[in-house]
Design a protein around this motif. Structure first.
Motif, PDB file in Angstrom:
ATOM      1  N   SER A 390      -1.826  -0.901   4.209  1.00 50.58           N
ATOM      2  CA  SER A 390      -3.341  -1.028   3.876  1.00 50.58           C
ATOM      3  C   SER A 390      -3.591  -1.097   2.189  1.00 50.58           C
ATOM      4  O   SER A 390      -2.713  -0.391   1.578  1.00 50.58           O
ATOM      5  N   SER A 391      -4.393  -1.697   1.937  1.00 58.65           N
ATOM      6  CA  SER A 391      -4.816  -1.583   0.573  1.00 58.65           C
ATOM      7  C   SER A 391      -5.145  -0.133  -0.038  1.00 58.65           C
ATOM      8  O   SER A 391      -4.955   0.178  -1.142  1.00 58.65           O
ATOM      9  N   SER A 392      -5.841   0.532   0.917  1.00 57.78           N
ATOM     10  CA  SER A 392      -6.135   1.906   0.631  1.00 57.78           C
ATOM     11  C   SER A 392      -5.026   2.922   0.360  1.00 57.78           C
ATOM     12  O   SER A 392      -4.627   3.708  -0.525  1.00 57.78           O
ATOM     13  N   THR A 393      -3.723   2.577   1.334  1.00 62.96           N
ATOM     14  CA  THR A 393      -2.419   3.291   1.368  1.00 62.96           C
ATOM     15  C   THR A 393      -1.704   2.780  -0.187  1.00 62.96           C
ATOM     16  O   THR A 393      -1.085   3.586  -0.968  1.00 62.96           O
ATOM     17  N   ALA A 394      -1.887   1.413  -0.347  1.00 65.09           N
ATOM     18  CA  ALA A 394      -1.325   0.848  -1.631  1.00 65.09           C
ATOM     19  C   ALA A 394      -1.803   1.702  -2.969  1.00 65.09           C
ATOM     20  O   ALA A 394      -1.238   1.925  -3.760  1.00 65.09           O
ATOM     21  N   ASP A 395      -3.012   1.711  -2.940  1.00 62.62           N
ATOM     22  CA  ASP A 395      -3.925   2.570  -4.053  1.00 62.62           C
ATOM     23  C   ASP A 395      -3.571   3.892  -4.367  1.00 62.62           C
ATOM     24  O   ASP A 395      -3.401   4.447  -5.194  1.00 62.62           O
ATOM     25  N   GLU A 396      -3.373   4.750  -2.900  1.00 61.64           N
ATOM     26  CA  GLU A 396      -2.857   6.160  -3.326  1.00 61.64           C
ATOM     27  C   GLU A 396      -1.561   6.234  -3.570  1.00 61.64           C
ATOM     28  O   GLU A 396      -0.971   6.784  -4.321  1.00 61.64           O
ATOM     29  N   LEU A 397      -0.485   5.242  -3.260  1.00 61.66           N
ATOM     30  CA  LEU A 397       1.071   5.171  -3.597  1.00 61.66           C
ATOM     31  C   LEU A 397       0.866   4.887  -4.941  1.00 61.66           C
ATOM     32  O   LEU A 397       1.834   5.572  -5.918  1.00 61.66           O
ATOM     33  N   THR A 398      -0.007   3.887  -5.520  1.00 60.47           N
ATOM     34  CA  THR A 398      -0.052   3.736  -6.966  1.00 60.47           C
ATOM     35  C   THR A 398      -0.340   4.653  -7.952  1.00 60.47           C
ATOM     36  O   THR A 398       0.303   4.868  -8.949  1.00 60.47           O
ATOM     37  N   GLU A 399      -1.313   5.611  -7.342  1.00 61.71           N
ATOM     38  CA  GLU A 399      -1.552   6.734  -8.111  1.00 61.71           C
ATOM     39  C   GLU A 399      -0.420   7.634  -8.222  1.00 61.71           C
ATOM     40  O   GLU A 399      -0.238   8.223  -9.157  1.00 61.71           O
ATOM     41  N   MET A 400       0.090   7.885  -7.106  1.00 61.78           N
ATOM     42  CA  MET A 400       1.331   8.739  -7.176  1.00 61.78           C
ATOM     43  C   MET A 400       2.366   8.269  -8.207  1.00 61.78           C
ATOM     44  O   MET A 400       3.027   8.882  -8.752  1.00 61.78           O
ATOM     45  N   MET A 401       2.647   6.936  -8.125  1.00 62.50           N
ATOM     46  CA  MET A 401       3.676   6.650  -8.885  1.00 62.50           C
ATOM     47  C   MET A 401       3.339   6.553 -10.333  1.00 62.50           C
ATOM     48  O   MET A 401       4.387   6.738 -11.115  1.00 62.50           O
ATOM     49  N   VAL A 402       1.981   6.359 -10.722  1.00 63.25           N
ATOM     50  CA  VAL A 402       1.592   6.394 -11.962  1.00 63.25           C
ATOM     51  C   VAL A 402       1.750   7.961 -12.614  1.00 63.25           C
ATOM     52  O   VAL A 402       2.295   8.245 -13.782  1.00 63.25           O
ATOM     53  N   ALA A 403       1.542   8.953 -11.700  1.00 64.02           N
ATOM     54  CA  ALA A 403       1.867  10.221 -12.004  1.00 64.02           C
ATOM     55  C   ALA A 403       3.177  10.579 -12.113  1.00 64.02           C
ATOM     56  O   ALA A 403       3.666  11.329 -13.080  1.00 64.02           O
TER      57      ALA A 403
END
Length: 486
Positions: A390-403
């Motif tokens: 889902s787009s919300s899962t993608a957003d969370e993974l993106t934040e984790m990868m940015v960190a």
């Protein structure tokens, strides 16, 4: 009619019938096999007597045919042979590979889309020409990918793939070691046959496009798939507390697995974001075991595992997530080990899907098919092949990868003034060889233009210095910068 004349007549009739049967057999039954037979000199002469179309990157013809000074009319030439060989492939008197193979009918002028062009050539008594193929490759990104691989120490083996997340366009595809396709295009057919045998027997396997043809354990880059499955289950998010600690005991086994640095990941209970930042094995072993084989396999397949998707470039190997793994193997799959294998293209697709809000786009390398006069005959349309998350899962993974890039193992990919998303991987191999180094990333994190996967299969790097961030991070960074700054 007397007997001798009758015997001669029957004999002549039998000979005529045999000739008719043989002609029919050759023209209709064996026609294709004879046309494809490399010993057919008529086909060879015809092949080298027609101006084959060009393969283009931007306005540059990286493969084209020029007038020859020998018995054949044209000679195939490659302007940047080593850099582009994994994509262009080669054109020779006995076979083709790469784009030369997948687009052979266009380049040779036999494609049905070139019917009008062929008709005009016939009516005007002009020499027939092949069509041209424009690739999706971005020259600057390809330069950066190739330079990064060339800078690896020693006789390295590796590959780089860069994708445009929203379309699936392949912006860069480089592989090393490679070869010079000009040598395959030689009109010295004996030398070409010797070269083919030599390179096929070379243990370094220079003819393999490692970007799509080599599958290896993806190591910790696969933790993105495990994290995606965990968040998609509805039981976790980026801030959920997950197991940390020093070691994890595999289910139904006495074997324990530690973390890459033998540390405790920051405590016995940590957030999932922190687990990705420090690439905590214990966390993702535990999550994969909890999720189970079916959920893990479903998630892997949603990203493209267990299938192929690249249709306009031959040689794609299937990235595998077996569905018959037992509990210990499933746990190990959570960190990209066990029987899990992936190509660099597949891991680039994982990163690109996260960057694209969860949509997996079909990768492609052919942008346009053009007539000899460069008019556009066909253009590839982007195609979504699955909704991995889902787009919300993608957003969370993106934040984790940015960190993970900002303050974690992927810091070598940092670009000043920009958020970059990334994940490192170091995959164990056999006991007698060093591990594989992986790196995946995309940027800018808030408006992704490029997703990159880097594999360093081997190099003259001491085992204790091998790491996805250290070896792959700088390469990914330079490719991303090349695309963003174009």
């Amino acid at each position: 009619m007397n007997k001798p004349i009758r015997v001669v007549s029957v004999f002549c009739l039998v000979l005529f019938m045999a000739l008719l049967v043989n002609s029919t057999y050759l023209m209709y039954v064996r026609a294709d096999s004879l046309s494809d037979d490399p010993r057919n000199r008529r086909i060879i002469t015809a092949t080298f007597s027609r101006e084959r179309g060009a393969i283009l990157v931007g306005k540059e013809a990286i493969a084209r045919s020029v007038p020859s000074d020998d018995q054949y009319k044209f000679q195939r030439t490659y302007s940047q042979p080593f850099k582009y060989a994994p994509v262009t492939g080669y054109f020779s008197w006995f076979s083709q590979t790469g784009v030369e193979r997948s687009q052979n009918e266009v380049l040779a002028g036999d494609d049905s889309r070139l019917f009008v062009t062929r008709l005009v050539d016939l009516l005007s008594n002009s020499d027939p020409k092949g069509g041209n193929v424009l690739l999706t490759i971005d020259a600057a990104a390809q330069d950066a990918a190739w330079a990064g691989l060339e800078a690896l120490p020693g006789d390295a083996q590796g590959a780089v793939v860069a994708l445009e997340p929203t379309t699936g366009r392949v912006l860069a595809m480089a592989s090393t070691p490679t070869f010079d396709p000009n040598n395959f295009a030689s009109h010295d057919f004996g030398a070409v046959a010797d070269l083919d045998e030599q390179l096929n027997n070379d243990p370094r396997e220079p003819l393999i496009n490692r970007a799509i043809g080599t599958t290896l354990p993806p190591g910790s880059t696969f933790k993105l798939v495990t994290a995606a499955a965990a968040i998609e289950s509805g039981n976790y998010d980026a801030e959920s507390m997950v197991p940390g600690g020093f070691r994890y005991q595999l289910p139904q086994s006495t074997t324990t697995i530690g973390n890459y640095d033998d540390g405790n990941c920051g405590g016995r209970r940590i957030t999932m974001t922190q687990a990705l930042q420090v690439s905590c094995n214990v966390t993702f072993l535990s999550l994969a075991n909890e999720l189970g084989t079916e959920a893990m396999a479903d998630q892997a397949e949603a990203f493209g595992f267990n299938s192929t998707s690249l249709e306009d470039l031959p040689g794609q190997a299937t990235s595998l997530y077996p569905r018959d793994m037992d509990a210990p193997q499933t746990a190990m799959s959570g960190i990209g080990q066990s029987s899990v294998t992936a190509t660099p293209l597949q891991m680039a697709m994982v990163a690109a899907a996260i960057a694209n809000g969860g949509d997996v786009m079909r990768p492609y390398v052919v942008e346009e098919v053009r007539a000899p006069n460069l008019s556009v005959l066909d253009r590839t349309d982007p195609q979504s092949i699955s909704k991995a998350i889902s787009s919300s899962t993608a957003d969370e993974l993106t934040e984790m990868m940015v960190a993970t890039v900002a303050d974690g193992t992927a810091s070598p990919a940092q670009i000043p003034g920009m958020d970059v998303a990334g994940k490192t991987g170091t995959a164990e191999s056999t006991g007698d060889r060093p591990p594989y180094a992986w790196f995946v990333s995309f940027a800018p994190a808030d408006d992704p233009q490029v997703a990159v996967a880097v594999l360093v299969q081997s190099s003259d790097t001491s085992p204790d210095e091998i790491g996805g961030g250290r070896l792959g991070g700088p390469i990914a960074k330079s490719v991303m910068e090349a695309v963003i700054n174009r």
